[in-house]
Design an enzyme around this catalytic site. Structure first.
Site, PDB file in Angstrom:
ATOM      1  N   MET A  31       0.787  -1.231   0.000  1.00  0.00           N
ATOM      2  CA  MET A  31       0.000   0.000   0.000  1.00  0.00           C
ATOM      3  C   MET A  31       0.826   1.292   0.000  1.00  0.00           C
ATOM      4  O   MET A  31       0.314   2.342  -0.359  1.00  0.00           O
ATOM      5  CB  MET A  31      -0.940   0.019   1.219  1.00  0.00           C
ATOM      6  CG  MET A  31      -2.038  -1.011   1.121  1.00  0.00           C
ATOM      7  SD  MET A  31      -3.235  -0.555  -0.157  1.00  0.00           S
ATOM      8  CE  MET A  31      -3.317  -2.043  -1.101  1.00  0.00           C
ATOM      9  N   GLU A  45     -13.579  -2.912   9.603  1.00  0.00           N
ATOM     10  CA  GLU A  45     -13.382  -1.666   8.854  1.00  0.00           C
ATOM     11  C   GLU A  45     -13.250  -1.954   7.357  1.00  0.00           C
ATOM     12  O   GLU A  45     -13.809  -1.240   6.530  1.00  0.00           O
ATOM     13  CB  GLU A  45     -12.128  -0.939   9.337  1.00  0.00           C
ATOM     14  CG  GLU A  45     -12.221  -0.399  10.741  1.00  0.00           C
ATOM     15  CD  GLU A  45     -10.886   0.150  11.217  1.00  0.00           C
ATOM     16  OE1 GLU A  45     -10.829   1.360  11.491  1.00  0.00           O
ATOM     17  OE2 GLU A  45      -9.909  -0.621  11.296  1.00  0.00           O
ATOM     18  N   ILE A  54     -16.599   0.334  -2.248  1.00  0.00           N
ATOM     19  CA  ILE A  54     -16.248  -0.416  -3.462  1.00  0.00           C
ATOM     20  C   ILE A  54     -17.484  -1.032  -4.116  1.00  0.00           C
ATOM     21  O   ILE A  54     -17.726  -0.837  -5.299  1.00  0.00           O
ATOM     22  CB  ILE A  54     -15.188  -1.495  -3.156  1.00  0.00           C
ATOM     23  CG1 ILE A  54     -13.887  -0.824  -2.692  1.00  0.00           C
ATOM     24  CG2 ILE A  54     -14.925  -2.366  -4.382  1.00  0.00           C
ATOM     25  CD1 ILE A  54     -12.782  -1.789  -2.313  1.00  0.00           C
ATOM     26  N   GLU A  90     -11.772   7.449 -13.106  1.00  0.00           N
ATOM     27  CA  GLU A  90     -10.421   7.419 -12.532  1.00  0.00           C
ATOM     28  C   GLU A  90      -9.986   5.973 -12.344  1.00  0.00           C
ATOM     29  O   GLU A  90     -10.736   5.156 -11.812  1.00  0.00           O
ATOM     30  CB  GLU A  90     -10.409   8.161 -11.195  1.00  0.00           C
ATOM     31  CG  GLU A  90      -9.045   8.250 -10.570  1.00  0.00           C
ATOM     32  CD  GLU A  90      -9.052   9.019  -9.252  1.00  0.00           C
ATOM     33  OE1 GLU A  90      -8.046   8.927  -8.530  1.00  0.00           O
ATOM     34  OE2 GLU A  90     -10.065   9.687  -8.923  1.00  0.00           O
ATOM     35  N   ILE A  95      -1.466  -4.425  -7.280  1.00  0.00           N
ATOM     36  CA  ILE A  95      -1.087  -5.840  -7.342  1.00  0.00           C
ATOM     37  C   ILE A  95      -0.745  -6.217  -5.906  1.00  0.00           C
ATOM     38  O   ILE A  95       0.310  -5.839  -5.385  1.00  0.00           O
ATOM     39  CB  ILE A  95       0.114  -6.078  -8.295  1.00  0.00           C
ATOM     40  CG1 ILE A  95      -0.169  -5.540  -9.702  1.00  0.00           C
ATOM     41  CG2 ILE A  95       0.479  -7.574  -8.326  1.00  0.00           C
ATOM     42  CD1 ILE A  95      -1.295  -6.219 -10.447  1.00  0.00           C
ATOM     43  N   LYS A 103       6.088  -8.384 -13.434  1.00  0.00           N
ATOM     44  CA  LYS A 103       5.962  -9.450 -14.425  1.00  0.00           C
ATOM     45  C   LYS A 103       4.934  -9.146 -15.512  1.00  0.00           C
ATOM     46  O   LYS A 103       4.465 -10.044 -16.192  1.00  0.00           O
ATOM     47  CB  LYS A 103       5.625 -10.772 -13.723  1.00  0.00           C
ATOM     48  CG  LYS A 103       6.733 -11.206 -12.776  1.00  0.00           C
ATOM     49  CD  LYS A 103       6.419 -12.511 -12.095  1.00  0.00           C
ATOM     50  CE  LYS A 103       7.581 -12.890 -11.188  1.00  0.00           C
ATOM     51  NZ  LYS A 103       7.313 -14.075 -10.399  1.00  0.00           N
ATOM     52  N   ASN A 134       6.993   6.694  -7.190  1.00  0.00           N
ATOM     53  CA  ASN A 134       6.639   5.411  -7.799  1.00  0.00           C
ATOM     54  C   ASN A 134       7.031   5.422  -9.280  1.00  0.00           C
ATOM     55  O   ASN A 134       6.189   5.443 -10.179  1.00  0.00           O
ATOM     56  CB  ASN A 134       5.138   5.138  -7.617  1.00  0.00           C
ATOM     57  CG  ASN A 134       4.770   3.705  -7.908  1.00  0.00           C
ATOM     58  OD1 ASN A 134       5.561   2.953  -8.474  1.00  0.00           O
ATOM     59  ND2 ASN A 134       3.555   3.330  -7.539  1.00  0.00           N
ATOM     60  N   LEU A 140       5.201   3.011 -16.648  1.00  0.00           N
ATOM     61  CA  LEU A 140       4.144   2.180 -17.219  1.00  0.00           C
ATOM     62  C   LEU A 140       3.022   3.050 -17.773  1.00  0.00           C
ATOM     63  O   LEU A 140       2.580   2.859 -18.911  1.00  0.00           O
ATOM     64  CB  LEU A 140       3.585   1.215 -16.168  1.00  0.00           C
ATOM     65  CG  LEU A 140       2.284   0.500 -16.518  1.00  0.00           C
ATOM     66  CD1 LEU A 140       2.446  -0.387 -17.748  1.00  0.00           C
ATOM     67  CD2 LEU A 140       1.775  -0.302 -15.335  1.00  0.00           C
ATOM     68  N   TYR A 141       2.575   4.016 -16.996  1.00  0.00           N
ATOM     69  CA  TYR A 141       1.469   4.867 -17.429  1.00  0.00           C
ATOM     70  C   TYR A 141       1.855   5.670 -18.670  1.00  0.00           C
ATOM     71  O   TYR A 141       1.054   5.815 -19.593  1.00  0.00           O
ATOM     72  CB  TYR A 141       1.031   5.802 -16.302  1.00  0.00           C
ATOM     73  CG  TYR A 141       0.610   5.073 -15.036  1.00  0.00           C
ATOM     74  CD1 TYR A 141       0.035   3.801 -15.078  1.00  0.00           C
ATOM     75  CD2 TYR A 141       0.795   5.649 -13.786  1.00  0.00           C
ATOM     76  CE1 TYR A 141      -0.346   3.138 -13.920  1.00  0.00           C
ATOM     77  CE2 TYR A 141       0.414   4.990 -12.621  1.00  0.00           C
ATOM     78  CZ  TYR A 141      -0.146   3.745 -12.697  1.00  0.00           C
ATOM     79  OH  TYR A 141      -0.524   3.095 -11.555  1.00  0.00           O
TER      80      TYR A 141
END
Length: 179
Positions: A31, A45, A54, A90, A95, A103, A134, A140-141
């Site tokens: 996280m 929680e 979610i 958004e 992972i 990978k 990060n 990647l983005y």
């Protein structure tokens, strides 16, 4: 199939995934590069968060990322804050199983969810936020076609230092040119 690639399957998240998500949510290593708040959560929680935020929102869609070969759930991806009128959403990805880091699962997941966002939901724009430290995620983005749109300066405090949150986005027309 819409939610399947050569490596993964995206399946809709259910309340039965709470304990697995709880494990990932309480793993600081997982996280620290994606969650704005690091804390140890009680199962109650997490259950409340999953059911209300979610699963309980009409403005989000969440999927468990499953490795096809082993049938192992390895993470979660979501399209949140969906604005149906202005055709925006958004993107979020975690992972959670560290054995699957580095990978190509993030790339596969993003392509599937962006295909769904732009080709099925007909969204115009998908955005995301990423912490400035990060670097792997930022690369990647960028590779997928996300553009830098702004910075929230020194908005996240990690390991004794302030870091920026980088805002990125990709338009449907940009994505369709590259995919």
């Amino acid at each position: 199939m819409l939610f399947e690639s050569s490596k993964i399957i995206l399946r809709k998240m259910t309340s039965e995934d709470v304990e697995l998500y709880h494990t990932w949510r309480n793993d600081i290593e997982v996280m620290k590069s994606t969650a704005p708040f690091l804390d140890n959560y009680h199962l109650e929680e997490t259950t409340e968060f999953v059911n209300q935020v979610i699963l309980g929102s009409q403005f989000s869609k969440s999927y468990i990322i499953v490795d096809k070969e082993s049938n192992t759930p390895i993470g979660i991806t979501s399209l949140i804050n969906i604005d149906y009128k202005n055709r925006n959403g958004e993107f979020i990805i975690d992972i959670g199983d560290k054995n699957f880091w580095g990978k190509g699962y993030g790339t596969e997941t993003m392509k599937l969810l962006l295909d769904y966002s732009f080709l099925e939901m007909n969204l115009h724009r998908v955005s995301l936020r990423v912490f400035s430290f990060n670097n792997k995620a930022i690369k990647l983005y960028e590779k997928i076609g996300f553009k830098h749109e702004g910075i929230s300066r020194e908005s996240i405090f990690r390991e004794g230092r302030w870091h920026d949150i980088i805002h990125m986005g990709i338009l449907q027309s940009e994505y369709l040119k590259t995919s």
